[in-house]
Write an enzyme that holds these catalytic residues in place. Structure first.
Site, PDB file in Angstrom:
ATOM      1  N   TYR A   2       1.248 -90.933   4.397  1.00 24.16           N
ATOM      2  CA  TYR A   2       2.336 -91.870   4.715  1.00 24.16           C
ATOM      3  C   TYR A   2       1.755 -93.244   5.008  1.00 24.16           C
ATOM      4  O   TYR A   2       0.781 -93.374   5.760  1.00 24.16           O
ATOM      5  CB  TYR A   2       3.111 -91.373   5.944  1.00 24.16           C
ATOM      6  CG  TYR A   2       4.142 -92.374   6.436  1.00 24.16           C
ATOM      7  CD1 TYR A   2       5.465 -92.296   6.020  1.00 24.16           C
ATOM      8  CD2 TYR A   2       3.785 -93.426   7.287  1.00 24.16           C
ATOM      9  CE1 TYR A   2       6.410 -93.230   6.443  1.00 24.16           C
ATOM     10  CE2 TYR A   2       4.720 -94.357   7.714  1.00 24.16           C
ATOM     11  CZ  TYR A   2       6.022 -94.249   7.290  1.00 24.16           C
ATOM     12  OH  TYR A   2       6.936 -95.179   7.695  1.00 24.16           O
ATOM     13  N   GLU A  55       7.853 -99.131   2.885  1.00 26.49           N
ATOM     14  CA  GLU A  55       7.282 -97.791   3.128  1.00 26.49           C
ATOM     15  C   GLU A  55       6.931 -97.075   1.827  1.00 26.49           C
ATOM     16  O   GLU A  55       7.675 -97.153   0.850  1.00 26.49           O
ATOM     17  CB  GLU A  55       8.338 -96.985   3.894  1.00 26.49           C
ATOM     18  CG  GLU A  55       7.907 -95.617   4.333  1.00 26.49           C
ATOM     19  CD  GLU A  55       9.070 -94.867   4.992  1.00 26.49           C
ATOM     20  OE1 GLU A  55       9.227 -95.005   6.213  1.00 26.49           O
ATOM     21  OE2 GLU A  55       9.813 -94.175   4.291  1.00 26.49           O
TER      22      GLU A  55
END
Ligand code: GDP
Ligand code: MN
Length: 379
Positions: free
Chosen positions: A101, A189
């Site tokens: 991530y 993101e």
């Protein structure tokens, strides 16, 4: 404003982040054509403003173009977190050996962009944050200097051991920071950032949230708004110039001014109630805004009573009263309405309301106590 994955990918790619070529489709046959053009295995992905599409069945691998068409058929029209899927993105499938991530958010506490990375990617980062926060590395970036190379490398080492991969990840983080700063984002993101069996580091998902305040200065970004993908009540509110945010409670609130709106919500809670929304009708005098506000609030089945809290300054309270009366002429409001108003033209406002058999209160405490009691009776 949330962007779709395919729109976010375009901005990422412009910033140099390597992402596989792909295209969107609105019908199964279009999806099939895109899959054929790409060749090989593809992924069919629901384009909605929601995370967790994978879990919801909105991300599917297809080995052939006809299989891609079949997935598109199922995914188009699917409802994910109350949003209907109108488009799918088709991209070449990557082989995955690990999922990480990498995300940046605007952190109001440190007043800085904060870069967060975790080797436990592919899943909801909120879940990782809740269950194993130590698996997330964070860095608040000083906007005077930006993300410095050694900082990016250090975070890269939190993800990978291979120096080549660390460098690749560091480069992507720097590019992600660029996208964030250049487009007035509050979130950028990549989840997952994957490694492949050949050792490549690839971004497989793209998410961007823009600060609405950038849109006036950046018409190119404003055109990315997809109203068909947004909650209808939010679209209607924005068009009417209202600031509206849906909440969990059952006391509908119509207030003028953001500060008074927040104070009103606090007071609703103080007296044991829960606000159903934040709604600021703004400073201008316009009965139509009030009509729209009431329409949006009454459409919400969880609303059991409605409170008007109006402090007349620039806002004329008689305009608000006319809006309330106008709304009641246009549609039926089944729940009780408690009105508190004071200030500009309040005598006229009171008369307008009394003419149709309604009353207006003067005290804020009194009005809030009453609306909370009415909501409780109805619930
Ligand atoms: P999200 O669930 O809405 O965040 O959608 P993602 O784009 O992140 O996809 C969800 C999951 O699908 C990923 O975490 C991957 O495990 C899987 N996935 C996505 N793209 C690919 C791909 O190209 N190849 C493979 N094997 N899996 C993929
Ligand atoms: Mn994802």
């Amino acid at each position: 404003m949330n962007l779709h994955e395919y729109q976010a990918r375009d901005l990422f790619r412009k910033a140099g982040i390597k992402m596989p070529e792909g295209d969107v489709a609105t019908t199964p046959s279009e999806a099939e054509a895109v899959a054929r053009t790409l060749g090989g295995k593809v992924v069919v992905k629901a384009q909605v403003h929601a995370g967790g599409r994978g879990k919801a069945g909105g991300v599917k691998l297809a080995a052939t173009p006809s299989e891609a068409a079949g997935h598109a058929e199922k995914i188009l029209g699917m409802v994910i977190k109350d949003l209907v899927v109108g488009k799918v993105l088709i991209v070449p499938a990557a082989e995955i050996t690990s999922e990480a991530y990498v995300g940046m958010i605007l952190d109001r506490e440190s007043q800085r962009p904060v870069l967060m990375v975790s080797a436990s990617g592919g899943v909801d980062i909120e879940e990782v944050a809740a269950t194993s926060p130590e698996k997330i590395s964070r860095l608040a970036i000083d906007p005077r200097y930006g993300l410095l190379p050694h900082q990016a490398m250090a975070l890269g080492f939190a993800l990978y051991e291979d120096v080549g991969q660390v460098r690749a990840a560091a480069k992507i983080m720097t590019q992600l920071y660029g996208v964030f700063m250049d487009n007035g984002a509050t979130l950028t993101e990549i989840n997952p950032l994957v490694t492949t069996p050949t050792g490549e580091v690839l971004a497989l998902d793209a998410k961007i949230t823009l600060d609405d305040n950038i849109l006036e200065r950046r018409p190119d970004l404003a055109t990315l708004r997809d109203e068909t993908a947004e909650a209808p009540s939010e679209v209607e509110a924005r068009r009417a110039g209202l600031t509206f945010i849906k909440l969990e409670g059952n006391v509908g609130c119509v207030v003028n001014g953001a500060g008074l709106a927040m104070a009103t919500m606090d007071l609703v809670k103080y007296y044991g109630g829960e606000p159903a929304n934040f709604l600021d009708i703004g400073g201008s005098s316009n009965p139509d805004k009030v009509v729209t506000a009431l329409r949006i609030i009454t459409r919400d089945p969880s609303v059991k009573a409605i409170l008007f809290n109006i402090f007349g300054g620039i806002t004329r309270t008689d305009d608000v009263a006319n809006g309330i009366v106008g709304a009641l002429e246009q549609f039926k409001v089944e729940v009780p309405i408690v009105i508190r108003l004071t200030g500009t033209n309040e005598q006229e406002a009171i008369r307008i309301l009394e003419d149709v058999g309604m009353t207006a209160l003067n005290g804020m405490d009194e009005a809030v106590e009453q609306v909370v009691a009415r909501a409780k009776e109805a619930a």
